[in-house]
Design an enzyme around this catalytic site. Structure first.
Site: not given
Ligand code: NAI
Length: 328
Positions: A234, A258, A295
């Site tokens: 993000r 992205d 994105h």
């Molecule tokens: P997820 O919920 O599976 O994993 C997020 C991880 O970040 C969790 O393990 C959590 O404990 C960790 N986390 C939380 N706060 C943290 C911190 N301060 N420092 C380090 N780690 C921390 O989410 P997922 O599915 O892996 O997605 C990650 C991010 O990718 C989403 O939040 C979303 O913003 C982004 N995303 C971007 C897309 C794109 O098209 N560019 C598409 C899908 C998601």
């Protein structure tokens, strides 16, 4: 049949939702993003379906509640654009698509790393211009490099596994460590060690009040000179002005984005005939070592199919008072 107002609709959204929800829903496709002005277009609908840049802050939620809407489905994973606590206070039911093809985003992240490390964005244009000189295209091997992964959820862990296959040494930071991480090539460290050791830093944590602008002047000062920074998570994780200073001082040698903090006014639209007023974004585009995609990381056929299918399942469950595993 339930009527669903779909905001920020692109042609691929209407195609996918029409396919996966065939015969179940009456779709009202709205091309504009949801905000206080456009919320009225949901009048008469039973639910709204939104994406990453739709605004679900208090005034918009109030406007939707005034229209009698009680159900919101997000066709994305991140929900930093939703005031979840206030939505619940107003009695909304909310669901998202928590896990659609983490490989789509992880593979895009790797594509950005390789494009920058081998200067493919420059090579592509050169060859089209009949310029076959290699001067200025010197790259570096990924093999043996140290990569820092911040956030080892579904996408971060998938990225870490791919990088292990390249022979990288992967350092990870996450308040909730994952046991499935390949132990021979990946290990958890403190954030300070990751910043100090990593040749490449890739962001995969959600945007929260704690992670807002985590990449700033202070964190950049801890990183190696010449670091590569990749953000497919993000835009708000990065203080863009600090990153521009980092590019100018050569602390950052490669930047792959992205996502962008002010992307809501730019991304997902064809602005090629417009003057872009965002001077920070325009400055980023002037650097030869910056690669930006709009994105796009989620945008694979496989991910779109999962988003369409799960969004329709979420709508079906919520509108029929059935249990929904994807509720917020
Ligand atoms: P997820 O919920 O599976 O994993 C997020 C991880 O970040 C969790 O393990 C959590 O404990 C960790 N986390 C939380 N706060 C943290 C911190 N301060 N420092 C380090 N780690 C921390 O989410 P997922 O599915 O892996 O997605 C990650 C991010 O990718 C989403 O939040 C979303 O913003 C982004 N995303 C971007 C897309 C794109 O098209 N560019 C598409 C899908 C998601």
């Amino acid at each position: 049949m339930h009527s669903i107002a779909v905001f920020s609709t692109q042609p691929y959204d209407s195609e996918s939702l029409t396919h996966w929800g065939a015969g179940q829903f009456n779709w009202q496709f709205v091309s504009q993003k949801l905000d206080t002005v456009t919320a009225s277009q949901a009048a008469g609908s039973n639910a709204v379906c939104v994406f990453v840049n739709d605004d679900l802050s208090k005034p918009v939620l109030d406007a939707l509640a005034a229209l009698g809407i009680k159900t919101i489905v997000l066709r994305c994973a991140g929900y930093n654009n939703v005031d979840v606590a206030y939505a619940k206070q107003l009695g909304f039911q909310l669901a998202r698509v928590p896990a659609y093809s983490p490989e789509a985003v992880a593979e895009h992240c790797i594509a950005m790393i390789l494009c920058l490390s081998r200067k493919l964005h420059k090579a592509y244009n050169r060859v089209r211009d009949d310029n076959f000189s290699l001067n200025g295209l010197l790259g570096f091997n990924l093999h043996g490099k140290t990569v820092g992964i911040i956030g080892t959820g579904r996408i971060g862990i998938t990225t870490a596994k791919i990088l292990s296959g390249f022979g990288c040494n992967v350092l990870c930071v996450d308040p909730q460590p994952q046991p499935q991480l390949p132990s021979d090539s990946c290990r958890y460290v403190e954030l300070a060690e990751l910043y100090q050791q990593a040749d490449i830093v890739s962001l995969h944590c959600p945007l929260t009040p704690e992670t807002f602008h985590m990449i700033n002047q202070q964190s950049l000062a801890q990183m190696k000179t010449g670091v590569m920074l990749i953000n497919t998570s993000r835009g708000g994780l990065i203080d863009t002005k600090a990153v521009i200073e980092g590019l100018k001082s050569k602390r950052i040698s490669y930047l792959g984005l992205d996502v962008y903090e002010q992307e809501a006014d730019l991304f997902f639209k064809d602005l090629s005939d417009h003057v872009i007023a965002d001077e920070v974004f325009q400055r980023l585009l002037t650097f030869p070592n910056v690669l930006i995609t709009g994105h796009q990381a989620f945008f694979t056929a496989e991910a779109l199919a999962q988003i369409g299918q799960i969004t329709c399942q979420n709508l079906h469950a919520l509108l029929n008072n059935q249990a929904c595993a994807n509720c917020l």
